[in-house]
Design a protein around this motif. Structure first.
Motif, PDB file in Angstrom:
ATOM      1  N   ILE A 139       0.861  -1.182   0.000  1.00 10.59           N
ATOM      2  CA  ILE A 139       0.000   0.000   0.000  1.00 10.59           C
ATOM      3  C   ILE A 139       0.897   1.232   0.000  1.00 10.59           C
ATOM      4  O   ILE A 139       1.855   1.314   0.772  1.00 10.59           O
ATOM      5  CB  ILE A 139      -0.913  -0.002   1.241  1.00 10.59           C
ATOM      6  N   GLU A 140       0.628   2.195  -0.858  1.00  4.94           N
ATOM      7  CA  GLU A 140       1.455   3.390  -0.961  1.00  4.94           C
ATOM      8  C   GLU A 140       1.097   4.366   0.153  1.00  4.94           C
ATOM      9  O   GLU A 140      -0.021   4.882   0.183  1.00  4.94           O
ATOM     10  CB  GLU A 140       1.260   4.055  -2.321  1.00  4.94           C
ATOM     11  N   PRO A 141       2.000   4.645   1.087  1.00  3.36           N
ATOM     12  CA  PRO A 141       1.670   5.540   2.195  1.00  3.36           C
ATOM     13  C   PRO A 141       1.672   7.003   1.775  1.00  3.36           C
ATOM     14  O   PRO A 141       2.494   7.427   0.958  1.00  3.36           O
ATOM     15  CB  PRO A 141       2.786   5.257   3.209  1.00  3.36           C
ATOM     16  N   ALA A 142       0.745   7.763   2.326  1.00  4.14           N
ATOM     17  CA  ALA A 142       0.693   9.207   2.096  1.00  4.14           C
ATOM     18  C   ALA A 142       0.694   9.898   3.450  1.00  4.14           C
ATOM     19  O   ALA A 142       0.001   9.473   4.377  1.00  4.14           O
ATOM     20  CB  ALA A 142      -0.565   9.584   1.316  1.00  4.14           C
ATOM     21  N   GLU A 143       1.469  10.968   3.588  1.00  5.48           N
ATOM     22  CA  GLU A 143       1.635  11.622   4.876  1.00  5.48           C
ATOM     23  C   GLU A 143       0.408  12.425   5.305  1.00  5.48           C
ATOM     24  O   GLU A 143       0.283  12.797   6.471  1.00  5.48           O
ATOM     25  CB  GLU A 143       2.876  12.519   4.850  1.00  5.48           C
ATOM     26  N   SER A 144      -0.479  12.726   4.382  1.00  7.72           N
ATOM     27  CA  SER A 144      -1.688  13.486   4.711  1.00  7.72           C
ATOM     28  C   SER A 144      -2.801  13.084   3.764  1.00  7.72           C
ATOM     29  O   SER A 144      -2.561  12.462   2.721  1.00  7.72           O
ATOM     30  CB  SER A 144      -1.432  14.988   4.605  1.00  7.72           C
ATOM     31  N   LEU A 145      -4.022  13.454   4.129  1.00  8.02           N
ATOM     32  CA  LEU A 145      -5.164  13.164   3.257  1.00  8.02           C
ATOM     33  C   LEU A 145      -5.004  13.925   1.943  1.00  8.02           C
ATOM     34  O   LEU A 145      -5.287  13.381   0.870  1.00  8.02           O
ATOM     35  CB  LEU A 145      -6.468  13.554   3.960  1.00  8.02           C
ATOM     36  N   ALA A 146      -4.527  15.159   2.023  1.00 10.97           N
ATOM     37  CA  ALA A 146      -4.325  15.947   0.802  1.00 10.97           C
ATOM     38  C   ALA A 146      -3.312  15.284  -0.115  1.00 10.97           C
ATOM     39  O   ALA A 146      -3.515  15.201  -1.335  1.00 10.97           O
ATOM     40  CB  ALA A 146      -3.866  17.358   1.169  1.00 10.97           C
ATOM     41  N   ALA A 147      -2.229  14.766   0.469  1.00  7.86           N
ATOM     42  CA  ALA A 147      -1.203  14.101  -0.343  1.00  7.86           C
ATOM     43  C   ALA A 147      -1.750  12.837  -0.986  1.00  7.86           C
ATOM     44  O   ALA A 147      -1.416  12.514  -2.136  1.00  7.86           O
ATOM     45  CB  ALA A 147       0.009  13.775   0.532  1.00  7.86           C
ATOM     46  N   ALA A 148      -2.607  12.110  -0.248  1.00  9.34           N
ATOM     47  CA  ALA A 148      -3.198  10.890  -0.792  1.00  9.34           C
ATOM     48  C   ALA A 148      -4.094  11.204  -1.982  1.00  9.34           C
ATOM     49  O   ALA A 148      -4.040  10.533  -3.024  1.00  9.34           O
ATOM     50  CB  ALA A 148      -4.002  10.175   0.294  1.00  9.34           C
ATOM     51  N   VAL A 149      -4.898  12.240  -1.848  1.00  5.87           N
ATOM     52  CA  VAL A 149      -5.805  12.628  -2.933  1.00  5.87           C
ATOM     53  C   VAL A 149      -5.013  13.112  -4.139  1.00  5.87           C
ATOM     54  O   VAL A 149      -5.324  12.779  -5.293  1.00  5.87           O
ATOM     55  CB  VAL A 149      -6.782  13.724  -2.438  1.00  5.87           C
ATOM     56  N   GLU A 150      -3.966  13.890  -3.893  1.00  7.19           N
ATOM     57  CA  GLU A 150      -3.154  14.432  -4.991  1.00  7.19           C
ATOM     58  C   GLU A 150      -2.404  13.340  -5.752  1.00  7.19           C
ATOM     59  O   GLU A 150      -2.017  13.528  -6.903  1.00  7.19           O
ATOM     60  CB  GLU A 150      -2.153  15.449  -4.439  1.00  7.19           C
ATOM     61  N   ALA A 151      -2.235  12.180  -5.119  1.00  7.51           N
ATOM     62  CA  ALA A 151      -1.491  11.087  -5.762  1.00  7.51           C
ATOM     63  C   ALA A 151      -2.277  10.428  -6.882  1.00  7.51           C
ATOM     64  O   ALA A 151      -1.708   9.690  -7.691  1.00  7.51           O
ATOM     65  CB  ALA A 151      -1.108  10.039  -4.709  1.00  7.51           C
ATOM     66  N   LEU A 152      -3.591  10.691  -6.941  1.00  9.80           N
ATOM     67  CA  LEU A 152      -4.436  10.048  -7.950  1.00  9.80           C
ATOM     68  C   LEU A 152      -5.065  11.079  -8.875  1.00  9.80           C
ATOM     69  O   LEU A 152      -5.422  12.177  -8.445  1.00  9.80           O
ATOM     70  CB  LEU A 152      -5.556   9.249  -7.273  1.00  9.80           C
ATOM     71  N   PRO A 153      -5.233  10.715 -10.145  1.00 16.49           N
ATOM     72  CA  PRO A 153      -5.920  11.618 -11.078  1.00 16.49           C
ATOM     73  C   PRO A 153      -7.438  11.523 -10.878  1.00 16.49           C
ATOM     74  O   PRO A 153      -7.955  10.535 -10.366  1.00 16.49           O
ATOM     75  CB  PRO A 153      -5.517  11.066 -12.445  1.00 16.49           C
ATOM     76  N   SER A 154      -8.125  12.566 -11.271  1.00 19.89           N
ATOM     77  CA  SER A 154      -9.585  12.548 -11.215  1.00 19.89           C
ATOM     78  C   SER A 154     -10.130  11.825 -12.441  1.00 19.89           C
ATOM     79  O   SER A 154      -9.513  11.890 -13.512  1.00 19.89           O
ATOM     80  CB  SER A 154     -10.104  13.987 -11.161  1.00 19.89           C
ATOM     81  N   PRO A 155     -11.260  11.113 -12.376  1.00 21.56           N
ATOM     82  CA  PRO A 155     -12.105  10.935 -11.197  1.00 21.56           C
ATOM     83  C   PRO A 155     -11.488   9.972 -10.180  1.00 21.56           C
ATOM     84  O   PRO A 155     -11.020   8.901 -10.544  1.00 21.56           O
ATOM     85  CB  PRO A 155     -13.401  10.373 -11.779  1.00 21.56           C
ATOM     86  N   ARG A 156     -11.497  10.387  -8.925  1.00 20.75           N
ATOM     87  CA  ARG A 156     -10.865   9.629  -7.857  1.00 20.75           C
ATOM     88  C   ARG A 156     -11.890   8.809  -7.082  1.00 20.75           C
ATOM     89  O   ARG A 156     -13.076   9.120  -7.068  1.00 20.75           O
ATOM     90  CB  ARG A 156     -10.169  10.572  -6.884  1.00 20.75           C
TER      91      ARG A 156
END
Length: 301
Positions: free
Chosen positions: A44-61
């Motif tokens: 699982i790819e860890p993200a340090e914040s919710l914003a970072a997790a969302v930014e890691a994926l293109p829309s539609p997410r």
């Protein structure tokens, strides 16, 4: 499919791991650094914040929430509304109250977002055995998420289903948990009766194993009962204190609202509450009343 899993406690982490095993990309978000580290070991790819997790994926997410029901869900949704784009999808796989789910779906819809509720059962065994999922939401959106549900379920065509509009998934999971209360209580009472029959010296693990095959009372709960009795036949070290998640209470409240009699579920919840009484005033008063009208002896504490 790519998605963000928010909440990497045991259930969320296990679901994320099963999705990774099924070929899906999962970005994990959790406030705990240890949870993120464990998740990374599972792919699982860890993200340090919710914003970072969302930014890691293109829309539609797709953002899947596996967090405790209540205010935390609303807090996360408020944050997500500022991070997500139109037509992104939020899935709530926790045990939210279905009325809250209906409200949240309407609020997110006004922001151009889609909300799907997934009542999830399977517990710690879900990683290996698969999860039972009751899905509520818009048909087109649920259909688009089919590969995720197929990867999480025991089989692609078993153990999950689109049960209705927003709120229906959490509603059916609520009733599922109410039924679970009643089944557990019945097993507990039956085994307590057998344990009390000292003259037969019953091996309760053996009885459970006999019932597991061919009996009309066989079930997964009985399988787990047999496991518990095999490990600890006398249940040594276990306090007679039974918690509840709240879903039994909601089920009973709904039954009253709908004028549906649900005595077994109701009594099973009351027995859980009773298990927490260390010094029951009511029982003391009962003893006092029996002494007053019949002279029955009172036992001293």
């Amino acid at each position: 499919m790519d998605l963000v899993m928010v909440g990497l406690g045991r259930m969320g982490a296990n679901m994320a791991e099963r999705l990774v095993r099924g070929g899906h990309r999962v970005v994990g978000s959790d406030p705990g650094k240890e949870a993120l580290s464990r998740a990374a070991e599972k792919g699982i790819e860890p993200a340090e914040s919710l914003a970072a997790a969302v930014e890691a994926l293109p829309s539609p997410r797709i953002v899947w929430l596996m967090v405790p029901a209540g205010e935390l869900v609303d807090t996360l949704l408020d944050e997500l509304k500022s991070l997500l784009s139109a037509d992104d999808i939020v899935i709530d796989g926790g045990n939210s109250m279905y009325k809250d789910t209906v409200r949240r779906a309407q609020t997110l819809r006004a922001s151009g977002l889609h909300y799907v509720d997934v009542g999830t059962s399977g517990g710690v065994w879900g990683l290996a055995e698969g999860y039972s999922m009751m899905v509520g939401g818009e048909t087109a959106i649920v259909d688009s998420l089919t590969p995720l549900f197929e990867a999480l379920a025991p089989a692609a065509d078993k153990g999950w289903g689109h049960v209705g509009p927003s709120g229906a998934g959490h509603f059916t999971k609520m009733v599922h948990n109410g039924i679970e209360y009643g089944m557990m209580q019945a097993y507990a009472e039956g085994f307590a009766i057998m344990e009390k029959k000292a003259e037969f010296d019953l091996d309760l693990h053996q009885v459970a194993e006999v019932w597991r095959h061919g009996s009309v009372v066989r079930s997964w709960l009985l399988d787990l009962t047999a496991n518990a009795l095999d490990k600890n036949p006398a249940l040594a070290g276990i306090a007679p204190y039974v918690s509840d998640s709240g879903e039994g209470r909601w089920t009973i409240s709904e039954a009253i609202e709908l004028d549906v009699s649900a005595p077994v579920i109701t009594l099973s919840l009351l027995e859980r509450l009773r298990s927490r009484e260390k010094d029951s005033y009511g029982d003391k008063l009962l003893a006092a009343m029996r002494n007053e009208f019949g002279g029955h002896a009172i036992k001293s504490s």
